[in-house]
Motif scaffolding. Structure first.
Motif, short mmCIF file in Angstrom:
data_model
loop_
_atom_site.label_atom_id
_atom_site.label_comp_id
_atom_site.label_asym_id
_atom_site.label_seq_id
_atom_site.Cartn_x
_atom_site.Cartn_y
_atom_site.Cartn_z
N LEU B 179 86.12 13.59 -5.89
CA LEU B 179 86.28 15.14 -6.19
C LEU B 179 85.10 15.26 -6.59
N GLY B 180 84.12 14.68 -6.70
CA GLY B 180 82.59 14.70 -7.36
C GLY B 180 83.09 16.27 -8.72
N ILE B 181 82.89 15.29 -10.02
CA ILE B 181 82.95 15.33 -10.99
C ILE B 181 82.55 14.44 -12.17
N ILE B 230 92.36 8.77 -7.72
CA ILE B 230 91.51 9.80 -6.77
C ILE B 230 91.30 9.07 -5.68
N GLY B 231 90.90 8.03 -5.81
CA GLY B 231 90.25 6.92 -5.12
C GLY B 231 91.88 6.73 -3.94
N THR B 255 90.87 19.84 -1.78
CA THR B 255 90.32 19.38 -0.44
C THR B 255 89.40 17.94 -0.99
N LEU B 256 89.93 16.74 -0.54
CA LEU B 256 89.21 15.05 -1.18
C LEU B 256 87.88 15.55 -0.25
N ILE B 262 79.17 12.70 -1.47
CA ILE B 262 79.04 12.81 -2.74
C ILE B 262 78.11 12.74 -4.01
N PHE B 263 78.08 11.05 -4.01
CA PHE B 263 77.16 10.41 -4.96
C PHE B 263 75.79 9.70 -4.25
#
Lengths: 388, 373
Positions: B179-181, B230-231, B255-256, B262-263
């Motif tokens: 998700l990017g959180i 999520i993963g 949308t994942l 992201i990381f």
């Protein structure tokens, strides 16, 4: 040589999966330089260090490669003629002829299918520090050709990941950064499957070739990955360019000719899908002594160390005649008229010896310099720059 | 004498020469690696299978979304589900362009079955043997370009791309979606501490302080459960999030994205794999079984059959996954999945609309992989 288990046999999870660590192929992307060299073929003696021998007759090699496939019953003259024709047509194809149709494609396919087991068996994954790359075993006692940027420095610990699931230890030996060739050695083995080193002479544009390696890093559920392509360009004694596609992790893996002989080592890529660069295998034979002595030399393209001074080459000391503004030398407070006495642990006797000492550093190295300034002797510390 | 200057210049000179050579290369052929004269050697292989290959378009668009393979003479086509969007049309070998409806989607394999209103179509011939050995030629047929007033000829009849089998069938584990959180350090409830810029979370409208209660109806009472849930979704999956913001509860759709993207950490891999501005399939991992080959494809050239030298389909191209890799689902898996999807569809069609088995029941349905979980 003891036979190793077939590479297709499963090897249950001996290694934990880890995030991909990429060997530094990127340096190549930034610089995109290339080389090529031609020399006699290098063959590997089982126990001793490889020695240069006379190049194999290409035709003899074709015959041995093809005859291995044929069944040993008494052939009729017609069969012999047919076989001869098939051999010749394969040889022509592999030399770069365009396949004429299905029968040519089938002949190529039969040949490649038979070869791949051997190619995969001799290709290894290598882990050096947190970098992952590839390599190819070229002697049963464990010499492994790889790329300099995978080895990074001599005498580092290496973990070798073999196609049969074995995990073996060893060390990096010598490396030539300017060509990106590197040598490694697996410790305490004398029974490894190995690839023969091929010859570079007579290589042609359009010649078919095969590449293997571990793109993205070694994965325990995936054998070395095969690619087929053609030689696109042979450059200036320094680089083979092929359309066998490569990506990070393939670095150090082998480029084979169509008879399974190593002709190059995967090195770097440019953005065109057909621009995949390999170190020519000939450089390994030309520099074999230095490589086995674990010497490191040369600079990666774009990584040439820079000091920023001038001197008189004919003078009997290393007196500086110019210090470039903004250079590492100026930042370290070197001055015109300074006589360099020592650079790192090297005694400096003239400007030439200073050049040699600088060449042995890498950009960003911190080096202590002793200079004579008038009556005084001063010690300064310089951080090496690089030539843009 | 400036130290090392001469050598540096030599490098530069050779760099210029290289760039000159590569820019001059031809990009005209469909296959970026092999010129038409090499591809022409494969014409006999694709001659028949080409007629069972279709191009799939979004209505009104001039570039195809994907390829597909005709699996039943009465108008059923299998393709890659996640590339489909909007109202669909199939372009056939015989130049017809017909509306297509999605009649089934299998999330696990990313396959979709489409229905077009046609009959007596040439069905793709699947190979009955196991995967060919490593080193075998693999051939991807396309659909010849439509040219006014003449039948396809010459290089039109070449395959789109050719390559060799690089790795035999294996499971391709999916890259974890993200998700990017970042979450607050408290275990429970799962509270968002920060929403990363340009992330799936930001696009979905999540905000710092939001508490995530459910993902696709599954309770996520704590950090661990949320991260795990999520993963378990691949990048590209759409998920519904039930959140509490202050005193109200909201449902947001996200949308994942890819965790690596992201990381960071895989920046170099991403850079190299897409070097030259090459696109990869959005869904390129998480397949139960796939063959890896080195044919150079675009994401839009996936979804169609891939052939052995006998012209039999040994599988279906399912993803362009990197600079060196394309994936194909093996023929047996494709056939099995198609059979399952058709059985479900025909049973449903039989009970709902007994009169017309192939009615385009959902003529402009979007494939909704996430919702079928």
């Amino acid at each position: 040589m003891r036979r190793r288990p077939d590479w297709t046999s499963a090897h249950p999870g001996r290694f934990s999966t880890r995030p991909l660590r990429w060997a530094a192929v990127a340096l190549a992307l930034l610089s995109g330089t290339h080389w090529w060299s031609s020399s006699a073929a290098l063959a590997v003696d089982a126990d001793a260090a490889p020695a240069v021998i006379a190049p194999t007759d290409a035709k003899a090699a074709v015959e041995s490669a093809v005859s291995a496939e044929t069944v040993s019953t008494m052939p009729t003259p017609a069969e012999i003629a047919r076989e001869e024709a098939a051999k010749e047509s394969l040889e022509r194809l592999f030399g770069g002829a365009t396949p004429g149709g299905l029968s040519d494609l089938r002949a190529m396919q039969d040949h490649v299918r038979q070869l791949t087991g051997q190619l995969v068996r001799t290709t290894v994954g290598v882990t050096v520090g947190n970098a992952q790359g590839s390599g190819v075993i070229i002697s049963k006692d464990g010499y492994v050709l790889t790329a300099a940027h995978v080895a990074s420095r001599p005498n580092r610990d290496v973990l070798f990941l073999l196609s049969d699931g074995r995990k073996l230890k060893g060390k990096t030996l010598g490396l030539n950064r300017s060509l990106d060739s590197g040598l490694m050695k697996i410790d305490g083995v004398d029974d490894l499957p190995f690839a023969e080193m091929g010859k570079i002479d007579g290589m042609k544009l359009g010649q078919w070739c095969l590449a293997t390696g571990h793109p993205g890093g070694y994965q325990e559920d995936r054998q070395a990955v095969l690619r087929l392509g053609r030689v696109q360009w042979i450059s200036n004694d320094k680089t083979i360019v092929t359309d066998c596609t490569l990506v990070g992790g393939d670095s150090g893996g082998p480029l084979f000719d169509m008879y399974g002989r190593v002709i190059g080592i995967n090195s770097r890529i440019a953005s065109d899908i057909k621009a995949n660069m390999h170190v020519p295998v000939s450089t390994f034979s030309e520099t074999w002594d230095r490589l086995t002595k674990a010497e490191a030399w040369g600079h990666y393209p774009g990584d040439t160390p820079y000091l920023g001074v001038k001197g008189a080459p004919e003078a009997t000391n290393a007196q500086l005649t110019e210090v470039k503004p903004g250079s590492p030398a100026e930042k370290a407070k070197l001055e015109v008229g300074d006589i360099v006495l020592k650079f790192g642990d090297k005694e400096i006797t003239d400007f030439k010896s200073l050049i040699d000492a600088v060449q042995e550093t890498q950009p960003k190295d911190r080096v202590k310099i002793t200079v004579q300034r008038g009556e005084e002797t001063k010690e300064l510390t310089i951080t090496m720059g690089k030539i843009d | 004498m400036m130290i090392q200057r001469a050598r540096s210049t030599a490098w530069l000179a050779s760099l210029v020469a290289l760039v000159g050579l590569l820019v001059g290369g031809s990009r005209l052929s469909a296959d970026e690696r092999f010129p038409p004269k090499v591809l022409a050697a494969f014409r006999e292989v694709v001659a028949l299978p080409m007629q069972s290959t279709v191009e799939i378009y979004r209505e009104g668009n001039s570039s195809a979304l994907a390829l597909g393979a005709i699996v039943r003479a009465d108008g059923y086509v299998v393709t890659k589900a996640s590339e489909l969007t909007g109202s669909l049309e199939c372009r056939l070998y015989d130049r017809r362009q017909l509306p297509a409806a999605i009649v089934g989607v299998d999330v696990e394999t990313d396959l979709a079955v489409l229905k077009i209103d046609a009959k007596d179509l040439p069905v793709i011939a699947w190979s009955e043997s196991d995967s060919p050995p490593v080193g075998s030629w693999l051939v991807t047929p396309g659909v010849p370009a439509t040219r006014r007033n003449r039948a396809p000829s010459g290089d039109d009849l070449n395959p789109l791309s050719v390559g060799v089998l690089s790795v035999g069938p294996r499971k391709i584990v999916h890259q974890p979606g993200a998700l990017g959180i970042s979450l607050a350090m408290t275990d429970s409830p799962a509270t968002i501490e920060e929403v990363l810029d340009d992330s799936a979370a930001e696009k979905a409208g999540l905000k710092a302080g939001d508490i995530i209660l459910k993902v696709d109806g599954v309770d996520t009472p704590d950090r661990e459960k949320l991260v795990k849930t999520i993963g378990s979704h691949p990048p590209g999956d759409k998920i519904d999030l039930l959140i509490r913001r202050g005193s109200e509860e909201l449902t947001l759709e996200a949308t994942l994205g890819s965790r690596a993207k992201i990381f960071g950490g895989d920046d170099r891999a991403e850079f190299q794999n897409t070097l030259g501005d090459r696109k990869l399939s959005e869904r390129r991992s998480g397949f139960p079984l796939a063959i890896q080959h080195d044919s150079v494809l675009t994401p839009q050239q996936c979804g169609g059959p891939i052939l052995d030298l006998e012209g039999k389909a040994i599988g279906l191209n399912i993803a362009r996954a990197g600079r060196v890799e394309s994936f194909a689902l093996p023929a047996a898996l494709v056939q099995e999945t198609v059979k399952k999807l058709l059985e479900t569809h025909l049973t449903r069609a039989g009970s709902d609309e007994p009169a017309e088995e192939n009615a385009p029941a959902a003529s402009d349905a979007e494939p909704a992989p996430a919702n079928e979980r």
